[in-house]
Motif scaffolding. Sequence first.
Motif, PDB file in Angstrom:
ATOM      1  N   MET A  40       8.324  -7.718 -30.829  1.00 52.53           N
ATOM      2  CA  MET A  40       7.421  -7.435 -29.659  1.00 52.53           C
ATOM      3  C   MET A  40       7.631  -8.639 -28.720  1.00 52.53           C
ATOM      4  SD  MET A  40       3.350  -6.326 -29.538  1.00 52.53           S
ATOM      5  CE  MET A  40       2.747  -8.098 -30.335  1.00 52.53           C
ATOM      6  N   ASP A  41       7.778  -8.383 -27.217  1.00 51.05           N
ATOM      7  CA  ASP A  41       7.860  -9.425 -26.265  1.00 51.05           C
ATOM      8  C   ASP A  41       6.610  -9.379 -25.217  1.00 51.05           C
ATOM      9  OD1 ASP A  41      10.184 -10.488 -26.990  1.00 51.05           O
ATOM     10  OD2 ASP A  41      11.354  -9.064 -25.662  1.00 51.05           O
ATOM     11  N   VAL A  42       5.866 -10.639 -25.464  1.00 49.72           N
ATOM     12  CA  VAL A  42       4.419 -10.725 -24.616  1.00 49.72           C
ATOM     13  C   VAL A  42       4.623 -11.505 -23.447  1.00 49.72           C
ATOM     14  CG1 VAL A  42       2.033 -11.090 -24.861  1.00 49.72           C
ATOM     15  CG2 VAL A  42       3.331  -9.937 -26.808  1.00 49.72           C
ATOM     16  N   ILE A  43       4.166 -11.135 -22.396  1.00 48.32           N
ATOM     17  CA  ILE A  43       3.971 -12.053 -21.205  1.00 48.32           C
ATOM     18  C   ILE A  43       2.754 -12.333 -20.883  1.00 48.32           C
ATOM     19  CG2 ILE A  43       4.572 -12.569 -18.795  1.00 48.32           C
ATOM     20  CD1 ILE A  43       7.089 -11.088 -19.063  1.00 48.32           C
ATOM     21  N   TYR A  44       2.258 -13.761 -20.805  1.00 50.32           N
ATOM     22  CA  TYR A  44       0.893 -13.983 -20.508  1.00 50.32           C
ATOM     23  C   TYR A  44       0.717 -14.600 -19.271  1.00 50.32           C
ATOM     24  CZ  TYR A  44      -3.934 -15.157 -22.178  1.00 50.32           C
ATOM     25  OH  TYR A  44      -5.395 -14.991 -22.346  1.00 50.32           O
ATOM     26  N   SER A  45      -0.114 -14.504 -18.548  1.00 47.71           N
ATOM     27  CA  SER A  45      -0.176 -14.908 -16.890  1.00 47.71           C
ATOM     28  C   SER A  45      -1.856 -15.243 -16.851  1.00 47.71           C
ATOM     29  CB  SER A  45       0.144 -13.969 -16.163  1.00 47.71           C
ATOM     30  OG  SER A  45       0.073 -14.520 -14.610  1.00 47.71           O
ATOM     31  N   ILE A  46      -2.058 -16.478 -16.579  1.00 47.66           N
ATOM     32  CA  ILE A  46      -3.494 -17.075 -15.930  1.00 47.66           C
ATOM     33  C   ILE A  46      -3.226 -17.975 -15.034  1.00 47.66           C
ATOM     34  CG2 ILE A  46      -3.270 -18.676 -17.987  1.00 47.66           C
ATOM     35  CD1 ILE A  46      -6.489 -18.265 -17.812  1.00 47.66           C
TER      36      ILE A  46
ATOM     37  N   CYS B  36       1.373 -19.967 -15.695  1.00 50.07           N
ATOM     38  CA  CYS B  36       0.087 -20.591 -15.389  1.00 50.07           C
ATOM     39  C   CYS B  36       0.202 -21.725 -14.499  1.00 50.07           C
ATOM     40  CB  CYS B  36      -0.461 -21.603 -16.679  1.00 50.07           C
ATOM     41  SG  CYS B  36       1.081 -22.830 -17.250  1.00 50.07           S
ATOM     42  N   VAL B  37      -0.767 -22.297 -13.894  1.00 46.04           N
ATOM     43  CA  VAL B  37      -0.691 -23.306 -12.724  1.00 46.04           C
ATOM     44  C   VAL B  37      -0.255 -24.484 -13.086  1.00 46.04           C
ATOM     45  CG1 VAL B  37      -2.310 -24.313 -11.126  1.00 46.04           C
ATOM     46  CG2 VAL B  37      -2.685 -21.935 -11.465  1.00 46.04           C
ATOM     47  N   THR B  38      -0.836 -25.051 -14.236  1.00 48.77           N
ATOM     48  CA  THR B  38      -0.480 -26.209 -14.804  1.00 48.77           C
ATOM     49  C   THR B  38      -0.802 -26.169 -16.304  1.00 48.77           C
ATOM     50  OG1 THR B  38      -0.333 -28.728 -14.706  1.00 48.77           O
ATOM     51  CG2 THR B  38      -2.416 -27.638 -14.243  1.00 48.77           C
ATOM     52  N   TYR B  39      -0.383 -27.275 -17.080  1.00 44.22           N
ATOM     53  CA  TYR B  39      -0.899 -27.066 -18.542  1.00 44.22           C
ATOM     54  C   TYR B  39      -0.847 -28.460 -19.140  1.00 44.22           C
ATOM     55  CZ  TYR B  39       4.359 -27.566 -19.555  1.00 44.22           C
ATOM     56  OH  TYR B  39       5.700 -28.027 -19.483  1.00 44.22           O
ATOM     57  N   GLN B  40      -1.893 -28.480 -20.033  1.00 42.57           N
ATOM     58  CA  GLN B  40      -1.810 -29.691 -21.013  1.00 42.57           C
ATOM     59  C   GLN B  40      -0.872 -29.689 -22.295  1.00 42.57           C
ATOM     60  OE1 GLN B  40      -3.917 -32.195 -20.015  1.00 42.57           O
ATOM     61  NE2 GLN B  40      -4.526 -30.861 -18.476  1.00 42.57           N
ATOM     62  N   GLU B  41      -0.425 -30.750 -22.823  1.00 41.22           N
ATOM     63  CA  GLU B  41       0.654 -30.665 -23.790  1.00 41.22           C
ATOM     64  C   GLU B  41       0.114 -30.048 -25.080  1.00 41.22           C
ATOM     65  OE1 GLU B  41       2.984 -34.030 -26.360  1.00 41.22           O
ATOM     66  OE2 GLU B  41       2.250 -34.711 -24.405  1.00 41.22           O
TER      67      GLU B  41
ATOM     68  N   GLN C 222       6.066 -21.372 -17.475  1.00 40.09           N
ATOM     69  CA  GLN C 222       6.446 -21.699 -16.129  1.00 40.09           C
ATOM     70  C   GLN C 222       5.198 -21.709 -15.352  1.00 40.09           C
ATOM     71  OE1 GLN C 222       9.717 -21.174 -14.239  1.00 40.09           O
ATOM     72  NE2 GLN C 222       8.116 -22.343 -12.896  1.00 40.09           N
ATOM     73  N   LYS C 223       5.177 -22.906 -14.687  1.00 39.16           N
ATOM     74  CA  LYS C 223       4.088 -23.311 -13.963  1.00 39.16           C
ATOM     75  C   LYS C 223       4.156 -23.043 -12.528  1.00 39.16           C
ATOM     76  CE  LYS C 223       4.640 -28.118 -13.968  1.00 39.16           C
ATOM     77  NZ  LYS C 223       4.131 -29.584 -14.069  1.00 39.16           N
ATOM     78  N   TYR C 224       3.103 -22.716 -11.984  1.00 36.27           N
ATOM     79  CA  TYR C 224       3.385 -22.532 -10.240  1.00 36.27           C
ATOM     80  C   TYR C 224       1.922 -23.173 -10.044  1.00 36.27           C
ATOM     81  CZ  TYR C 224       6.745 -18.804 -10.885  1.00 36.27           C
ATOM     82  OH  TYR C 224       7.845 -18.148 -11.275  1.00 36.27           O
TER      83      TYR C 224
END
Length: 391
Positions: A16-22, A53-58, A67-69
């Motif tokens: 199963m391939d899941v794409i998650y977007s926030i 995501c917009v940005t991310y913590q380690e 992938q961040k935008y």
Amino acid sequence: MMELSIKIRSVIISNMDVIYSIAANFAGGGIGTTSYNAVSGIDRHKFLKKLYCVTYQESEIADDLIQKYPTAFLDRVSFLPQNKRYLAKDSLFDFFVSRNDLTCDIFHGWNGHCLRSLKKAKMNGAITFLERASSHINTYEKLVSEEYRKWGIKSDVISNYSKKRLIEEYNTSDFINIPSEFAYKSMVENGIPKEKLNKLPFGVNTSKFKAKSEKRKENLEYMVLFVGQVGFRKGIPYLLEAWQSLKLKNARLYLVGGEEEAAKEYLRDFRSDPTIEFVGFTNPLSYYQAADIFVFPSIEEGSALVNYEALACGLPVITTFNSGSVVEDGKSGFIIPEADIASISEKINYFYEHPRKEAEFSLSARKLAEEFTWKNYGERLVDVYLKKLKS
């Protein structure tokens, strides 16, 4: 048992391939914390294809899966009102995500962040999930608008365009994840089919949020705690008026959180009360661990994370049905009506007068929190994916 059932389904559905977007700071607190624990659960089972995501913590999520935008630069566009900046930021993020190849088995996006990308993923054959971390927007607008009007505050809770966009996402998605019975009820009352809804309560880090091992000294003041934005939506006026009506000896109310701008004038009359401590925005952990009970009389929530955190620290919780809490009424805390000063006073006084009962509730609170770990949240989410994909 849950992990075993997931492993069995995973054998049947092994790729199963899941794409998650926030459109948020992934792993950065608030909805960033919720999304982090969702994605961690997906990644544990090797189902994560991509996180946007917009940005991310380690974190332990591999960089090549993220992938961040970074659309947060729009926060600095001062000539736009805050609600329009949020809309612009979320819409731009969604536009960037939608330009990708969104071919997958499951697409999971957050409400308000994913209309274009949701449509594209669905067109590509994905089963689509929408994360709605609050009540239906009609319910939210009604409750919050009424509360502001009650206190003479003029506020546009949400624009017609934003509301239309949120509802279009409801209608476009195959399924909607909501975190509480209150949120579920609001969806059904507004015409969302029951079979479209998945009720998935949030979680808490029970290793971080836990009671201190040493016992409190009997001569310390009785400490009542609130954590969250100090404002009208959270029911602060009812808590403050209930507190002042009690006049408890050797007791203090602590308000931990930033103050809502619209509420500052109302709060002014309470600042001189020596039994009320306006702490401000800070890490609440030490306050949870020092408090006797937790009160969260919110008018509207999806499922407030602070209630889970308080339970994990062994605090009996006094809260409303509208806060979306997992509290067991009469066992780990009390569920009271919203905007009810008398009920808040009564329940605070109950614990103040009955320390043995408070101790019993405290044990039940911690035990309940252990059922709602973030790991369990991730496992429940993956289980929902597998069930829907199999069917």
